[in-house]
Enzyme design. Sequence first.
Site, mmCIF file in Angstrom:
data_model
loop_
_atom_site.group_PDB
_atom_site.id
_atom_site.type_symbol
_atom_site.label_atom_id
_atom_site.label_comp_id
_atom_site.label_asym_id
_atom_site.label_seq_id
_atom_site.Cartn_x
_atom_site.Cartn_y
_atom_site.Cartn_z
ATOM 1 N N ASP A 68 0.993 -1.018 -0.189
ATOM 2 C CA ASP A 68 0.076 0.325 0.375
ATOM 3 C C ASP A 68 0.741 1.196 -0.178
ATOM 4 O OD1 ASP A 68 -2.068 1.510 0.213
ATOM 5 O OD2 ASP A 68 -2.746 0.935 2.062
ATOM 6 N N ASP A 98 -3.095 2.839 -6.478
ATOM 7 C CA ASP A 98 -2.125 2.876 -5.561
ATOM 8 C C ASP A 98 -1.916 1.258 -3.769
ATOM 9 O OD1 ASP A 98 -3.861 2.923 -3.747
ATOM 10 O OD2 ASP A 98 -3.631 4.554 -2.088
ATOM 11 N N GLU A 99 -2.409 -0.020 -4.226
ATOM 12 C CA GLU A 99 -2.268 -0.616 -3.337
ATOM 13 C C GLU A 99 -3.064 -1.764 -4.640
ATOM 14 O OE1 GLU A 99 -5.649 -1.881 -0.156
ATOM 15 O OE2 GLU A 99 -6.707 0.483 -0.860
#
Lengths: 417, 372
Positions: A41, A134-135
């Site tokens: 993350d 983003d993860e």
Amino acid sequence: MPALCRNCLSQIDPAPRCPHCNSPRVIAHDELFALSIAHMDCDAFYASVEKRENPDLADKPVIIGGGRRGVVSTACYVARIRGVRSAMPMFKALQLCPDAVVIKPRGSLYAKVSKEIRAMMNDLTPAIEPLSLDEAFIDLTGTARLHGAPPAVMLARLIKRMESELGISGSIGLSHNKFLAKIASDLDKPRGFAVIGQAETLDFLEPKPVRLIWGVGGSTGQALERAGIRTFADLRRWDKQDLHARFGNMGDRLWHLARGQDHRRVSPDSPIKSISHETTFDTDTSDPDILDGHIWRLAEKVADRAKARDLAGRVVVLKLKRADHSAISRRISLPDPTQMTDRLYRTAHDLFAQVGKQGPYRLIGVGLSDLRPAAEADRSGDLLDPQARKRAEAERATDTIRSRFGKDAIVKGRALR
Amino acid sequence: MKFSIERGALLKAVGQAQSVVERRNTIPILANVLIEAEGEGVSFRATDLDIEVVDKAVAHVERAGATTVSAVTLHEIVRKLPDGALVTLTDDSATGRLTVEAGRSNFSLATLPKEDFPVMASSEYSSNFAAPAPVLRRLFDKSKFAISTEETRYYLNGVYMHVSDGEGGRVLRCVATDGHRLARIDADLPEGAETMPGVIVPRKTVGELRKLLDDDDVQIAVSVSETKVRFATPDITLTSKVIDGTFPDYTRVIPQGNSRKLEVDAAEFAKAVDRVATVSSERSRAVKLALDEDRLILSVNAPDAGAAEEELAVAYADERLEIGFNAKYLLEIASQVDRENAVFLFNSAGDPTLMREGNDTSAVYVVMPMRV
């Protein structure tokens, strides 16, 4: 006990500082080199990208979000110290942090950086399941021989590469399944590396609130609370049958999660389930003309994305939020799937007419779900709407022009309202 | 209230009533049937507030009276009783129970007061006429498949029954469409129907009405007002609200200038469509019709699942044409044809296609093509 220096990546004996580079960033855990399911993350991703683009912002509180009335999408860690959180209304964030630099999100820029990160993850394994820009989950099972290093080392190396090559930091959660890996990545943020091993799984979960479970938010959380379930310890006291009787399929899943079990695989190409866009207004409105303009613009965005991915949807969803944050959601199934702005707009418009005058509203959203391949979409016309074919042709022509000369090359008058 | 009735007669009357009752409803009394015994007969009344059905049956009434009881439960009981049994229903107002006795079986059912039962307000009908059951049966049977289920266009959720001009003069006409296909069925205008206002008969009413139309010799008394429609046989009266909306102008939908004519044996055609559609896994299965001189090739090409092709000998004399349709729509339309060949009239691959039976224009169907 195996240990790893996240700074120089050497495998060492547990020590407060690395004997090679003297870094304090040492992580030690009995199962450190045995675990292989990870969740990565990025730390304050949008804000980090903006800070990278504009170094002047480095030590300033930065908030990414839309407009005065929008919500915080991401706050950098400087702003978080002042109490700003994501999903917080912008006015509240600005009360807490009046000197914050507010930046409107730049989706395409973030997508570009995200792609670069994904390429780095791809160097480790193809078993990556992105959850958002983003993860992602990363499954490194069975890659130790290939890489000549256990998963933990490769993950630490990934984060190091992201920091040095992209200027973006991230946190790793390492465990034996997706559920725990996702929880772990949040334990040690930012620049974190947290491990939950088989041995401590049950003790770790015991006192934690069940709201930690992804997807147990508002209504499920309340339902659990009504059943007297607040923590994993509460949950573990329930029989499998009782949970099933009370919560259906979700109950089965809860029973397993209570025991730290999650058998879902890290699946690289989990298909998109829906496409939607929403917007929060600067001032609440119940003006049907203004709302109609928004419905058109949102329908256009959704249709653009559907077309870009060669998808079409059969279910059209309209979402509205009133001034008091209460939400209204209406959906309808079309006889056949569509990816056309015109049909999406008309359907959402009809749904809006059904909802009627319950405004003023602060947010409106349009979505498409039950997705199918575009080849199945918009194949038959409407007898009662002979103009539909002409409008569809016009839309295809407009799309061609927009793809050559840019999105604003040709715009419907309706979109200007 | 106390009466005795033959099981068969009771089953028929209760059966009609219980099918009107909504399975999922939140008002308890609406799950019940109102039983009224008086003189030589008993009536069974059920409603969902939009439709009301009253079914009369001959019975031996010992004590007049009325009560209400769960329609589904009573129907289930009667259905399970042996054929030919004599059933006695006794209402005990002290205990609030209805006793159902047949032979050695004895049931006691909870009742609700008859005063709570909603009776549909009677209204003035502006038009009353009689039509033979087979005429109405044809009008509704041939049109109901095209009724829409779309909620947003609620005015399409029924059959539009109205008076119009057919080829041979004024006709009683039923039209249904869902935007993909349309059915327009005409019958000779019954005496007294000239002044009938056009009404949209809801789908559920059409389904209930069908049960009144099985007997060829029965005359159906039809009454129509702006808001309600009533169909009655000597035993059964079905009253329904009509859909409050304007049916779209369907006349401009029916193509007038389609000149490319295909004539085909409807049953053969339907079977062939059904066969080739098997390979498609899509939700809406598309069938391609390739027409050349006296030859029709039906084909389905589903890249993931497979392909199929079948050739039919047909009568076609126009230039080559390739056109696609939803297989389900083609099947449904072809199955409406029962006497002669199906005649399809095409224009282009993008325009609506017309289908009729031979040269008979009293039943025409329009279907929208599909991109293949």
